[in-house]
Design an enzyme around this catalytic site. Structure first.
Site, PDB file in Angstrom:
ATOM      1  N   ASP A 101       0.824  -1.212   0.000  1.00 37.20           N
ATOM      2  CA  ASP A 101       0.000   0.000   0.000  1.00 37.20           C
ATOM      3  C   ASP A 101       0.861   1.266   0.000  1.00 37.20           C
ATOM      4  O   ASP A 101       2.029   1.253   0.399  1.00 37.20           O
ATOM      5  CB  ASP A 101      -0.881   0.028   1.257  1.00 37.20           C
ATOM      6  CG  ASP A 101      -2.038  -0.962   1.177  1.00 37.20           C
ATOM      7  OD1 ASP A 101      -2.027  -1.830   0.280  1.00 37.20           O
ATOM      8  OD2 ASP A 101      -2.940  -0.869   2.026  1.00 37.20           O
ATOM      9  N   HIS A 265       3.760  -2.283   3.140  1.00 39.37           N
ATOM     10  CA  HIS A 265       3.846  -0.951   2.533  1.00 39.37           C
ATOM     11  C   HIS A 265       5.194  -0.780   1.824  1.00 39.37           C
ATOM     12  O   HIS A 265       6.221  -1.207   2.347  1.00 39.37           O
ATOM     13  CB  HIS A 265       3.689   0.131   3.603  1.00 39.37           C
ATOM     14  CG  HIS A 265       2.338   0.117   4.256  1.00 39.37           C
ATOM     15  ND1 HIS A 265       2.006  -0.799   5.245  1.00 39.37           N
ATOM     16  CD2 HIS A 265       1.230   0.872   4.050  1.00 39.37           C
ATOM     17  CE1 HIS A 265       0.748  -0.580   5.617  1.00 39.37           C
ATOM     18  NE2 HIS A 265       0.248   0.419   4.914  1.00 39.37           N
TER      19      HIS A 265
END
Ligand code: ZN
Length: 295
Positions: A101, A265
């Site tokens: 993400d 991430h």
């Protein structure tokens, strides 16, 4: 390469060749086989075929991933439905979706791509538009790399602005729609108008917010899906962890699940995630998981 020819091409070819075959049972493709036509005729056919090819390319739609990437996809809707019911079974077949993400970052995304390639696995990138624009042309090139290497591209919204998207923890559907549509436009401007994605992930996770019914309706109407996760390396929560701690966390939260959607991430400051990634991939390989993407 054999290509299906349209009526115009067939008519043109027949005109040139002077073969009357209307009503005959010989397939047109056989008549038009390059071996059966003379050189000058061949040129006309090639020009036509080339034009057809261009037309076909125009209408190819890349939903979430490119041609090569299609081999690795899973229906995100089915996965999301299972996650919503806390059902992580998959008929005895282990499957993992590595998800990243908040990208892209100029620092960590190239490393993530390199490690995925080295291990010959595909992942899903939930991209954040503001980070892309801050990264300029380099960040845009990185998205193209993600796409060209057969990974899946999904929408994580433009701003990642929690206060704007969920004021007082309640969804503002208009702000949300505008934010995600802005990001979709940005992705199209980089990857081409043929690109689209059905898959979104709510900043902070769908599970975290209230008043989400209007979003359910919007997703349903637009044949889209929001997907959270059922495992994480925890690189965005709690105290900052080193690579070993991230790996341990990822394994601890994935263990015993046949279907794993792993949240990580690749944005700025996530260097330890990069360092942990080879070990996390190794765990899933050693335990017989297939790596797939969400579209
Ligand atoms: Zn996020």
């Amino acid at each position: 390469m054999k290509r299906k020819l349209n009526f115009k091409t067939v008519a043109l070819a027949l005109g040139i060749s002077g073969i009357v075959v209307w009503g005959a049972s010989i397939p047109f493709t056989k008549i038009l086989n390059k071996n059966h036509i003379k050189n000058d005729e061949n040129i006309s056919i090639s020009a036509e075929a080339e034009e057809n090819k261009k037309e076909e390319e125009k209408i190819v739609n890349y939903v979430g991933t490119n041609e090569e990437g299609k081999k690795y996809t899973y229906d995100a809707k089915k996965v999301a439905q299972k996650l919503a019911k806390y059902d992580y079974s998959n008929d005895g077949k282990k499957v993992v979706f590595l998800t990243f993400d908040d990208g892209t970052s100029k620092t960590n995304t190239p490393e993530v791509l390199r490690i995925l390639d080295e291990n010959n696995v595909k992942a899903t990138f939930f991209l954040t538009g503001s980070n892309i624009e801050n990264g300029g042309e380099t960040a845009k090139e990185l998205i193209k790399e993600e796409f060209n290497r057969g990974h899946a591209i999904a929408n994580h919204g433009y701003s990642h602005d929690i206060k704007k998207l969920y004021p007082g923890r309640y969804l503002d559907i208009d702000a949300f729609k505008a934010d995600f549509e802005k990001n979709e436009e940005l992705l199209k401007s980089v990857l081409g108008e043929n690109f689209s994605t059905k898959v979104i992930r709510c900043p902070g996770g769908y599970m975290s917010w209230k008043g989400m019914e209007p979003l359910d309706k919007y997703l349903e109407e637009n044949d889209m899906v929001s997907i959270d996760w059922n495992a994480l390396n925890a690189d965005a929560e709690g105290p900052k962890k080193n690579a070993q701690e991230l790996t341990d966390y990822a394994i601890k939260t994935a263990e015993g699940k046949e279907m794993v959607v792993m949240l990580m991430h690749d944005t700025y400051g996530k260097e330890e995630t990069v360092k942990a990634l080879p070990a996390i991939i190794k765990y899933f390989k050693d335990n017989g998981y297939e790596f797939r993407t969400l579209v």
